[in-house]
Design an enzyme around this catalytic site. Structure first.
Site, PDB file in Angstrom:
ATOM      1  N   PHE A  17       0.839  -1.206   0.000  1.00  0.00           N
ATOM      2  CA  PHE A  17       0.000   0.000   0.000  1.00  0.00           C
ATOM      3  C   PHE A  17       0.878   1.262   0.000  1.00  0.00           C
ATOM      4  O   PHE A  17       0.878   2.035  -0.969  1.00  0.00           O
ATOM      5  CB  PHE A  17      -0.940  -0.087   1.215  1.00  0.00           C
ATOM      6  CG  PHE A  17      -1.511   1.207   1.679  1.00  0.00           C
ATOM      7  CD1 PHE A  17      -2.165   2.055   0.787  1.00  0.00           C
ATOM      8  CD2 PHE A  17      -1.403   1.586   3.019  1.00  0.00           C
ATOM      9  CE1 PHE A  17      -2.698   3.264   1.231  1.00  0.00           C
ATOM     10  CE2 PHE A  17      -1.935   2.780   3.462  1.00  0.00           C
ATOM     11  CZ  PHE A  17      -2.575   3.619   2.568  1.00  0.00           C
ATOM     12  N   ASN A 103      20.006  -7.123   6.663  1.00  0.00           N
ATOM     13  CA  ASN A 103      20.431  -7.170   5.260  1.00  0.00           C
ATOM     14  C   ASN A 103      20.418  -5.792   4.604  1.00  0.00           C
ATOM     15  O   ASN A 103      21.352  -5.427   3.878  1.00  0.00           O
ATOM     16  CB  ASN A 103      19.553  -8.145   4.465  1.00  0.00           C
ATOM     17  CG  ASN A 103      19.865  -9.591   4.811  1.00  0.00           C
ATOM     18  OD1 ASN A 103      21.022  -9.923   5.130  1.00  0.00           O
ATOM     19  ND2 ASN A 103      18.864 -10.450   4.780  1.00  0.00           N
ATOM     20  N   TYR A 149       5.202  -8.346  15.511  1.00  0.00           N
ATOM     21  CA  TYR A 149       5.273  -7.080  14.771  1.00  0.00           C
ATOM     22  C   TYR A 149       5.932  -5.991  15.633  1.00  0.00           C
ATOM     23  O   TYR A 149       6.920  -5.380  15.222  1.00  0.00           O
ATOM     24  CB  TYR A 149       3.855  -6.656  14.378  1.00  0.00           C
ATOM     25  CG  TYR A 149       3.781  -5.412  13.527  1.00  0.00           C
ATOM     26  CD1 TYR A 149       4.147  -5.446  12.172  1.00  0.00           C
ATOM     27  CD2 TYR A 149       3.331  -4.200  14.059  1.00  0.00           C
ATOM     28  CE1 TYR A 149       4.051  -4.298  11.380  1.00  0.00           C
ATOM     29  CE2 TYR A 149       3.241  -3.057  13.267  1.00  0.00           C
ATOM     30  CZ  TYR A 149       3.605  -3.112  11.930  1.00  0.00           C
ATOM     31  OH  TYR A 149       3.520  -1.973  11.154  1.00  0.00           O
ATOM     32  N   TYR A 163      23.861   0.493  13.952  1.00  0.00           N
ATOM     33  CA  TYR A 163      24.642   0.706  12.704  1.00  0.00           C
ATOM     34  C   TYR A 163      25.041   2.176  12.587  1.00  0.00           C
ATOM     35  O   TYR A 163      26.116   2.502  12.078  1.00  0.00           O
ATOM     36  CB  TYR A 163      23.841   0.266  11.463  1.00  0.00           C
ATOM     37  CG  TYR A 163      24.089  -1.177  11.074  1.00  0.00           C
ATOM     38  CD1 TYR A 163      23.479  -2.218  11.759  1.00  0.00           C
ATOM     39  CD2 TYR A 163      24.940  -1.506  10.022  1.00  0.00           C
ATOM     40  CE1 TYR A 163      23.700  -3.549  11.411  1.00  0.00           C
ATOM     41  CE2 TYR A 163      25.172  -2.831   9.661  1.00  0.00           C
ATOM     42  CZ  TYR A 163      24.545  -3.846  10.359  1.00  0.00           C
ATOM     43  OH  TYR A 163      24.773  -5.154  10.013  1.00  0.00           O
ATOM     44  N   THR A 179      -2.191   4.848   8.754  1.00  0.00           N
ATOM     45  CA  THR A 179      -2.311   5.535   7.470  1.00  0.00           C
ATOM     46  C   THR A 179      -3.258   4.746   6.573  1.00  0.00           C
ATOM     47  O   THR A 179      -3.274   3.514   6.630  1.00  0.00           O
ATOM     48  CB  THR A 179      -0.916   5.659   6.821  1.00  0.00           C
ATOM     49  OG1 THR A 179      -0.060   6.329   7.760  1.00  0.00           O
ATOM     50  CG2 THR A 179      -0.959   6.458   5.533  1.00  0.00           C
TER      51      THR A 179
HETATM   52  P1  NAD Z   1       1.565  -3.581   3.159  1.00  0.00           P
HETATM   53  O1  NAD Z   1       1.350  -4.897   3.787  1.00  0.00           O
HETATM   54  O2  NAD Z   1       0.599  -3.117   2.116  1.00  0.00           O
HETATM   55  O3  NAD Z   1       3.027  -3.489   2.512  1.00  0.00           O
HETATM   56  C1  NAD Z   1       4.120  -4.227   2.953  1.00  0.00           C
HETATM   57  C2  NAD Z   1       4.830  -4.796   1.729  1.00  0.00           C
HETATM   58  O4  NAD Z   1       5.994  -5.539   2.154  1.00  0.00           O
HETATM   59  C3  NAD Z   1       3.961  -5.787   0.942  1.00  0.00           C
HETATM   60  O5  NAD Z   1       4.000  -5.473  -0.424  1.00  0.00           O
HETATM   61  C4  NAD Z   1       4.591  -7.142   1.237  1.00  0.00           C
HETATM   62  O6  NAD Z   1       4.399  -8.081   0.208  1.00  0.00           O
HETATM   63  C5  NAD Z   1       6.043  -6.755   1.425  1.00  0.00           C
HETATM   64  N1  NAD Z   1       6.808  -7.728   2.223  1.00  0.00           N
HETATM   65  C6  NAD Z   1       6.446  -8.329   3.367  1.00  0.00           C
HETATM   66  N2  NAD Z   1       7.419  -9.160   3.801  1.00  0.00           N
HETATM   67  C7  NAD Z   1       8.435  -9.058   2.896  1.00  0.00           C
HETATM   68  C8  NAD Z   1       9.698  -9.678   2.776  1.00  0.00           C
HETATM   69  N3  NAD Z   1      10.149 -10.558   3.685  1.00  0.00           N
HETATM   70  N4  NAD Z   1      10.468  -9.358   1.712  1.00  0.00           N
HETATM   71  C9  NAD Z   1      10.039  -8.481   0.750  1.00  0.00           C
HETATM   72  N5  NAD Z   1       8.836  -7.873   0.829  1.00  0.00           N
HETATM   73  C10 NAD Z   1       8.047  -8.151   1.886  1.00  0.00           C
HETATM   74  O7  NAD Z   1       1.647  -2.512   4.336  1.00  0.00           O
HETATM   75  P2  NAD Z   1       1.836  -0.927   4.304  1.00  0.00           P
HETATM   76  O8  NAD Z   1       0.712  -0.341   5.036  1.00  0.00           O
HETATM   77  O9  NAD Z   1       2.140  -0.457   2.960  1.00  0.00           O
HETATM   78  O10 NAD Z   1       3.123  -0.766   5.234  1.00  0.00           O
HETATM   79  C11 NAD Z   1       4.399  -0.493   4.714  1.00  0.00           C
HETATM   80  C12 NAD Z   1       5.379  -0.311   5.861  1.00  0.00           C
HETATM   81  O11 NAD Z   1       4.972   0.788   6.676  1.00  0.00           O
HETATM   82  C13 NAD Z   1       5.492  -1.523   6.760  1.00  0.00           C
HETATM   83  O12 NAD Z   1       6.825  -1.700   7.145  1.00  0.00           O
HETATM   84  C14 NAD Z   1       4.642  -1.141   7.949  1.00  0.00           C
HETATM   85  O13 NAD Z   1       5.078  -1.778   9.112  1.00  0.00           O
HETATM   86  C15 NAD Z   1       4.845   0.369   8.007  1.00  0.00           C
HETATM   87  N6  NAD Z   1       3.712   1.022   8.681  1.00  0.00           N
HETATM   88  C16 NAD Z   1       2.521   1.181   8.038  1.00  0.00           C
HETATM   89  C17 NAD Z   1       1.467   1.762   8.716  1.00  0.00           C
HETATM   90  C18 NAD Z   1       0.127   1.993   8.059  1.00  0.00           C
HETATM   91  O14 NAD Z   1      -0.778   2.453   8.731  1.00  0.00           O
HETATM   92  N7  NAD Z   1      -0.052   1.753   6.805  1.00  0.00           N
HETATM   93  C19 NAD Z   1       1.622   2.162  10.045  1.00  0.00           C
HETATM   94  C20 NAD Z   1       2.851   1.947  10.665  1.00  0.00           C
HETATM   95  C21 NAD Z   1       3.896   1.393   9.968  1.00  0.00           C
HETATM   96  N1  UDP Z   2      24.289  -7.672   2.912  1.00  0.00           N
HETATM   97  C1  UDP Z   2      23.460  -7.584   1.819  1.00  0.00           C
HETATM   98  N2  UDP Z   2      23.859  -6.816   0.763  1.00  0.00           N
HETATM   99  C2  UDP Z   2      25.038  -6.131   0.760  1.00  0.00           C
HETATM  100  C3  UDP Z   2      25.845  -6.231   1.897  1.00  0.00           C
HETATM  101  C4  UDP Z   2      25.445  -6.995   2.957  1.00  0.00           C
HETATM  102  O1  UDP Z   2      22.392  -8.177   1.767  1.00  0.00           O
HETATM  103  O2  UDP Z   2      25.290  -5.453  -0.230  1.00  0.00           O
HETATM  104  C5  UDP Z   2      23.818  -8.481   4.047  1.00  0.00           C
HETATM  105  C6  UDP Z   2      24.690  -9.678   4.319  1.00  0.00           C
HETATM  106  O3  UDP Z   2      23.832 -10.793   4.343  1.00  0.00           O
HETATM  107  C7  UDP Z   2      25.238  -9.430   5.707  1.00  0.00           C
HETATM  108  C8  UDP Z   2      24.301  -8.399   6.301  1.00  0.00           C
HETATM  109  O4  UDP Z   2      23.844  -7.652   5.190  1.00  0.00           O
HETATM  110  O5  UDP Z   2      25.178 -10.579   6.496  1.00  0.00           O
HETATM  111  C9  UDP Z   2      24.953  -7.473   7.281  1.00  0.00           C
HETATM  112  O6  UDP Z   2      26.075  -6.873   6.662  1.00  0.00           O
HETATM  113  P1  UDP Z   2      27.296  -6.375   7.518  1.00  0.00           P
HETATM  114  O7  UDP Z   2      28.322  -5.875   6.557  1.00  0.00           O
HETATM  115  O8  UDP Z   2      26.848  -5.430   8.555  1.00  0.00           O
HETATM  116  O9  UDP Z   2      27.752  -7.658   8.302  1.00  0.00           O
HETATM  117  P2  UDP Z   2      28.628  -8.909   7.952  1.00  0.00           P
HETATM  118  O10 UDP Z   2      28.729  -9.026   6.455  1.00  0.00           O
HETATM  119  O11 UDP Z   2      29.911  -8.609   8.576  1.00  0.00           O
HETATM  120  O12 UDP Z   2      27.862 -10.025   8.571  1.00  0.00           O
END
Ligand code: NAD
Ligand code: UDP
Ligand code: UDP
Length: 317
Positions: A17, A103, A149, A163, A179
């Site tokens: 969203f 990551n 969450y 970091y 939102t």
């Molecule tokens: P949403 O669920 O529509 O969007 C989240 C997106 O993240 C989705 O497209 C989902 O497929 C993707 N996603 C989930 N797990 C993933 C993963 N492991 N790897 C890659 N993609 C992944 O929700 P939103 O409302 O758009 O929220 C977006 C962000 O804003 C979220 O981090 C949410 O916690 C934060 N947030 C939103 C609200 C709100 O009211 N909308 C409030 C507080 C925080």
């Molecule tokens: N990482 C990634 N993309 C990058 C660099 C790092 O996804 O371009 C990921 C990688 O899996 C790593 C993590 O980010 O484990 C944390 O990175 P960092 O350099 O802090 O830690 P380290 O590599 O020393 O574990």
């Protein structure tokens, strides 16, 4: 041939969203956008209209796995936001927030990209301070059904600040409050979309508890402007910064507002209140006003109209 020098921006959760609106805004602002999503709670359809744009790229990827790309800025939005979705696979929810943050921070560290975390008002839990200021540490149950969450997001904030302290990363942490707007998933389970869909379909409006709990609802366009302002703010402003609309409503008031706008014959029905459901929530946005010159514009009435119009359109299809 002219060599273009556009800012390369990664949006994780970009097919969700908020993410889809953010991708749109960044493209309009002249950025090159990489949208990464695993489509857990987002839809390809949310960004389908952007696919023809040569400055937009969509990648299916789960942020709990490493990602090696070259970018200048990262908006980390990947994480299901609706209780129904984040409680369906709670272990994956925590992994997404925690491993996903590691990551994306690792990626930011390697590429020297600026990185913004979409944190949440849920870090305040069921607050005993009202309205909530950034200095409040919150009241969160660490072992309840919302914890995957809430605690995942809290841990992600910890990682962002470590970091920043340890590696001098350029971080921004936004605490987003409720939102709403077009492209919320119709079955997403959040209150605004639920009430609008129920009203449009003439079904019962499901009030959890007695409806006296409060939320403060921000329209999506205002939120996207706030996030973009925060990303562009001076390096020293790392946050956390509350982002939301401080106009507070009870859930009963919201139901009545939706019914008035939609019309129809829906009845209000009371259902049990879910466990750990926060009783009140309203952001203190003094910091955002002072540091970002940002505050929301769109009143609930106007935002509801636009959202109702969207759901009317997609439900007819
Ligand atoms: P949403 O669920 O529509 O969007 C989240 C997106 O993240 C989705 O497209 C989902 O497929 C993707 N996603 C989930 N797990 C993933 C993963 N492991 N790897 C890659 N993609 C992944 O929700 P939103 O409302 O758009 O929220 C977006 C962000 O804003 C979220 O981090 C949410 O916690 C934060 N947030 C939103 C609200 C709100 O009211 N909308 C409030 C507080 C925080
Ligand atoms: N990482 C990634 N993309 C990058 C660099 C790092 O996804 O371009 C990921 C990688 O899996 C790593 C993590 O980010 O484990 C944390 O990175 P960092 O350099 O802090 O830690 P380290 O590599 O020393 O574990
Ligand atoms: N809610 C409700 N009926 C619904 C969906 C939600 O009464 O059909 C209530 C829910 O119990 C909570 C509030 O509305 O008190 C906001 O819920 P939502 O899931 O949208 O957001 P969050 O609880 O994460 O703020």
């Amino acid at each position: 041939m002219q060599i273009e020098n556009k800012k390369r921006v990664l949006v994780t959760g970009g097919a969700g969203f908020l993410g889809s609106h953010l991708c749109e805004r960044l493209l309009a602002d002249g950025c090159d956008v990489l949208c990464v999503d695993n489509f857990y709670s987002g839809l390809k359809g949310n960004v389908a209209h952007l696919l023809a744009n040569p400055h937009f790229e969509l990648m299916r990827h789960d942020v709990t796995f490493p990602l090696y790309v070259e970018v200048d800025e990262i908006y980390n939005l990947a994480c299901p936001a609706s209780p129904i979705y984040y409680q369906r696979d709670p272990v994956q929810t925590t992994k997404t927030s925690v491993h996903g943050a590691i990551n994306m921070l690792g990626l930011a560290k390697r590429t020297k990209a600026r990185i913004l975390q979409a944190s949440t008002s849920e870090v305040y839990g069921d607050p005993e301070v009202h309205p909530q200021q950034e200095s409040y540490w919150g009241r969160v149950n660490p072992i309840g059904i919302r914890s995957c969450y809430d605690e995942g997001k809290r841990c992600a904030e910890t990682l962002f600040f470590d970091y920043w302290r340890q590696y001098s990363l350029e971080i921004k942490v936004a605490r987003i409050f409720n939102t709403y707007g077009p492209r919320m998933h119709p079955n997403d389970g959040r209150v605004v979309s639920n009430f609008i869909v129920q009203a449009l379909q003439g079904k019962d409006i499901t009030i959890y508890g007695d409806g006296s709990q409060t939320r403060s609802f921000c329209y999506v366009d205002d939120m996207i402007t706030g996030l973009v302002h925060l990303m562009a703010s001076p390096k020293k402003l790392v946050g956390p910064v509350n982002m939301g609309n401080p106009d507070e409503f009870t859930i009963l008031e919201l139901a009545e507002a939706v019914l008035t706008k939609v019309g129809g014959k829906s009845r209000l029905v009371m259902l049990p209140l879910p466990e750990d459901d926060p009783k009140q929530r309203k952001p203190d946005i003094t910091l955002a006003k002072q540091q970002l010159a940002w505050e929301p514009d769109v009143k609930l009435e106007m935002g509801l109209e636009k959202t109702i119009e969207y759901f009317r359109r997609i439900l007819i299809k």
